[in-house]
Design a protein around this motif. Structure first.
Motif, PDB file in Angstrom:
ATOM      1  N   PHE A  55      14.931 143.264  66.899  1.00  0.00           N
ATOM      2  CA  PHE A  55      14.752 143.232  65.385  1.00  0.00           C
ATOM      3  C   PHE A  55      15.394 141.759  64.963  1.00  0.00           C
ATOM      4  O   PHE A  55      16.159 141.237  65.561  1.00  0.00           O
ATOM      5  N   ALA A  56      15.050 141.590  63.674  1.00  0.00           N
ATOM      6  CA  ALA A  56      15.643 140.298  62.953  1.00  0.00           C
ATOM      7  C   ALA A  56      17.020 140.615  62.553  1.00  0.00           C
ATOM      8  O   ALA A  56      17.218 141.665  61.884  1.00  0.00           O
ATOM      9  N   TRP A  57      18.034 139.760  62.848  1.00  0.00           N
ATOM     10  CA  TRP A  57      19.297 139.949  62.331  1.00  0.00           C
ATOM     11  C   TRP A  57      19.666 139.320  60.894  1.00  0.00           C
ATOM     12  O   TRP A  57      18.975 138.287  60.742  1.00  0.00           O
ATOM     13  N   THR A  58      20.038 140.035  60.143  1.00  0.00           N
ATOM     14  CA  THR A  58      20.509 139.617  58.722  1.00  0.00           C
ATOM     15  C   THR A  58      21.940 140.383  58.233  1.00  0.00           C
ATOM     16  O   THR A  58      22.405 141.143  58.947  1.00  0.00           O
TER      17      THR A  58
ATOM     18  N   VAL B 162      24.420 142.938  56.334  1.00  0.00           N
ATOM     19  CA  VAL B 162      24.694 144.253  56.050  1.00  0.00           C
ATOM     20  C   VAL B 162      23.722 144.682  54.799  1.00  0.00           C
ATOM     21  O   VAL B 162      23.088 145.787  54.538  1.00  0.00           O
ATOM     22  N   LEU B 163      24.090 143.759  53.834  1.00  0.00           N
ATOM     23  CA  LEU B 163      23.477 144.078  52.527  1.00  0.00           C
ATOM     24  C   LEU B 163      21.976 143.804  52.380  1.00  0.00           C
ATOM     25  O   LEU B 163      21.319 144.443  51.326  1.00  0.00           O
ATOM     26  N   GLN B 164      21.199 142.892  53.480  1.00  0.00           N
ATOM     27  CA  GLN B 164      19.780 142.921  53.515  1.00  0.00           C
ATOM     28  C   GLN B 164      19.166 143.642  54.571  1.00  0.00           C
ATOM     29  O   GLN B 164      17.781 143.738  54.576  1.00  0.00           O
ATOM     30  N   GLN B 165      20.019 144.007  55.540  1.00  0.00           N
ATOM     31  CA  GLN B 165      19.409 144.751  56.674  1.00  0.00           C
ATOM     32  C   GLN B 165      18.659 146.089  56.291  1.00  0.00           C
ATOM     33  O   GLN B 165      19.254 146.749  55.447  1.00  0.00           O
ATOM     34  N   SER B 166      17.385 146.206  56.661  1.00  0.00           N
ATOM     35  CA  SER B 166      16.858 147.411  56.397  1.00  0.00           C
ATOM     36  C   SER B 166      17.207 148.625  57.001  1.00  0.00           C
ATOM     37  O   SER B 166      17.800 148.447  58.370  1.00  0.00           O
ATOM     38  N   PRO B 167      17.350 149.757  56.459  1.00  0.00           N
ATOM     39  CA  PRO B 167      17.964 151.190  57.036  1.00  0.00           C
ATOM     40  C   PRO B 167      17.122 151.249  58.490  1.00  0.00           C
ATOM     41  O   PRO B 167      17.564 151.902  58.960  1.00  0.00           O
ATOM     42  N   HIS B 168      15.693 150.953  58.296  1.00  0.00           N
ATOM     43  CA  HIS B 168      14.788 151.184  59.614  1.00  0.00           C
ATOM     44  C   HIS B 168      15.326 150.488  60.789  1.00  0.00           C
ATOM     45  O   HIS B 168      15.361 151.012  61.851  1.00  0.00           O
ATOM     46  N   ASP B 169      15.927 149.383  60.597  1.00  0.00           N
ATOM     47  CA  ASP B 169      16.600 148.578  61.628  1.00  0.00           C
ATOM     48  C   ASP B 169      17.990 149.489  62.320  1.00  0.00           C
ATOM     49  O   ASP B 169      18.122 149.302  63.627  1.00  0.00           O
ATOM     50  N   PHE B 170      18.610 149.922  61.438  1.00  0.00           N
ATOM     51  CA  PHE B 170      19.628 150.633  61.723  1.00  0.00           C
ATOM     52  C   PHE B 170      19.370 151.905  62.335  1.00  0.00           C
ATOM     53  O   PHE B 170      19.841 152.023  63.601  1.00  0.00           O
ATOM     54  N   GLU B 171      18.207 152.506  62.122  1.00  0.00           N
ATOM     55  CA  GLU B 171      17.965 153.716  62.758  1.00  0.00           C
ATOM     56  C   GLU B 171      17.220 153.336  63.771  1.00  0.00           C
ATOM     57  O   GLU B 171      17.366 154.258  64.828  1.00  0.00           O
ATOM     58  N   GLY B 172      16.507 152.295  64.069  1.00  0.00           N
ATOM     59  CA  GLY B 172      15.849 151.700  65.333  1.00  0.00           C
ATOM     60  C   GLY B 172      17.121 151.486  66.276  1.00  0.00           C
ATOM     61  O   GLY B 172      16.896 151.981  67.530  1.00  0.00           O
ATOM     62  N   GLN B 173      18.070 150.921  65.974  1.00  0.00           N
ATOM     63  CA  GLN B 173      19.248 150.578  66.897  1.00  0.00           C
ATOM     64  C   GLN B 173      19.949 152.091  67.387  1.00  0.00           C
ATOM     65  O   GLN B 173      20.502 152.130  68.645  1.00  0.00           O
ATOM     66  N   PHE B 174      20.211 152.753  66.381  1.00  0.00           N
ATOM     67  CA  PHE B 174      20.632 154.372  66.809  1.00  0.00           C
ATOM     68  C   PHE B 174      19.374 155.022  67.877  1.00  0.00           C
ATOM     69  O   PHE B 174      19.911 155.407  68.941  1.00  0.00           O
TER      70      PHE B 174
ATOM     71  N   THR C  14      30.304 139.801  64.433  1.00  0.00           N
ATOM     72  CA  THR C  14      29.665 138.644  63.795  1.00  0.00           C
ATOM     73  C   THR C  14      28.912 138.991  62.718  1.00  0.00           C
ATOM     74  O   THR C  14      28.034 139.918  62.959  1.00  0.00           O
ATOM     75  N   PRO C  15      28.915 138.260  61.729  1.00  0.00           N
ATOM     76  CA  PRO C  15      28.103 138.289  60.546  1.00  0.00           C
ATOM     77  C   PRO C  15      26.406 138.462  60.903  1.00  0.00           C
ATOM     78  O   PRO C  15      25.986 137.747  62.086  1.00  0.00           O
ATOM     79  N   THR C  16      25.523 139.361  60.521  1.00  0.00           N
ATOM     80  CA  THR C  16      24.297 139.641  60.773  1.00  0.00           C
ATOM     81  C   THR C  16      24.120 140.426  61.695  1.00  0.00           C
ATOM     82  O   THR C  16      22.899 140.922  62.174  1.00  0.00           O
TER      83      THR C  16
END
Length: 254
Positions: free
Chosen positions: A100-103, A105-117, A155-157
């Motif tokens: 996924f594309a790194w960005t 915390v304030l910009q990252q989609s909840p979908h990306d957090f769920e995908g990494q989980f 690291t940031p992002t």
């Protein structure tokens, strides 16, 4: 005194993400040590089947198997397919991860957090639930999770990636305690920014190299070497560990 050899003859390894950058070298290395290899893929069927042909030419048994490792039904179907072709794996290497594309915390989609989980935590849970019982019954097994140096860097992002991999770390440490009595070891390999077939070393990595005590980047083979060691009887008394392959770039502390 003769040297020690990593001998995996008579063992069967399943590598998730086996057709990927690090996975393909893990598969080749396990095969060179004598293991039969099940090469998992999600979408890269051509790459997986080409790798299987290559592995078979070395004299081991090999088979490609497709699955979405975040879905229970897919992981169970993968177990059945591997069992039908090769048997029950003695070694599982949980290497697949969602990109996924790194960005921030304030910009990252909840979908990306769920995908990494799903690809870091749930992937490891499902692989354990599906493949470890047969290892316990035999009284021998290896679970190897591929983590990352990023888990220690913050690291940031990288928040979604770090969150998933830190969750994976917790699952595998608990699993090591739970399945140890049946002589199943559970360990993690944490690569740095490695050089591989499609990831070269150039001037953009100069700042990274300067931060590594060895002043260079490692290779996909460095990661595969540790995987093979942990899969072998040489590592029979090593479990519950998080081992960095980063030239000292990160140093897990006591």
């Amino acid at each position: 005194m003769s040297g020690m050899n990593i001998d995996l003859h008579g063992r069967l390894a399943l590598v998730t993400g086996g057709s990927g950058q690090l996975g393909r070298v893990m598969c080749r290395t396990l095969a060179r040590c004598g293991a039969d290899v099940a090469v998992h893929y999600h979408r890269n069927r051509e790459g997986a089947e080409g790798l299987v042909t290559e592995l078979r030419a070395t004299g081991v048994r090999a088979h490609a198997v497709q699955a979405d490792v975040t879905l229970p039904a897919d992981v169970r179907a993968m177990r059945d397919a591997v069992n039908a072709q090769l048997g029950d794996p003695d070694i599982i290497v949980n290497n697949a991860v969602i990109q996924f594309a790194w960005t921030s915390v304030l910009q990252q989609s909840p979908h990306d957090f769920e995908g990494q989980f799903r690809s870091s935590v749930l992937h490891n849970v499902l692989m354990a639930q599906t493949f470890v019982p047969a290892m316990q019954a035999r009284g021998w097994g290896r679970v190897i999770g591929i983590n990352t140096e990023c888990s220690l860097q913050n690291t940031p992002t990288q928040a979604a990636y770090v969150a998933g991999k830190r969750g994976m770390d917790g699952v595998l440490r608990v699993l090591a305690r739970e399945v140890g009595p049946q002589q199943v070891t559970v360990n993690q390999v944490a690569p740095g920014w490695m050089i591989s077939e499609d990831v070269s070393d150039d001037d953009t990595a100069s700042a990274y190299r300067e931060g590594v005590p060895l002043r260079r980047r490692g290779t996909d083979q460095d990661v595969a070497n540790l995987v093979a060691f942990l899969a072998s009887d040489l590592a029979a008394f090593i479990s519950g560990q998080f081992i960095s392959v980063s030239g000292g770039n990160v140093m897990p502390a006591i």
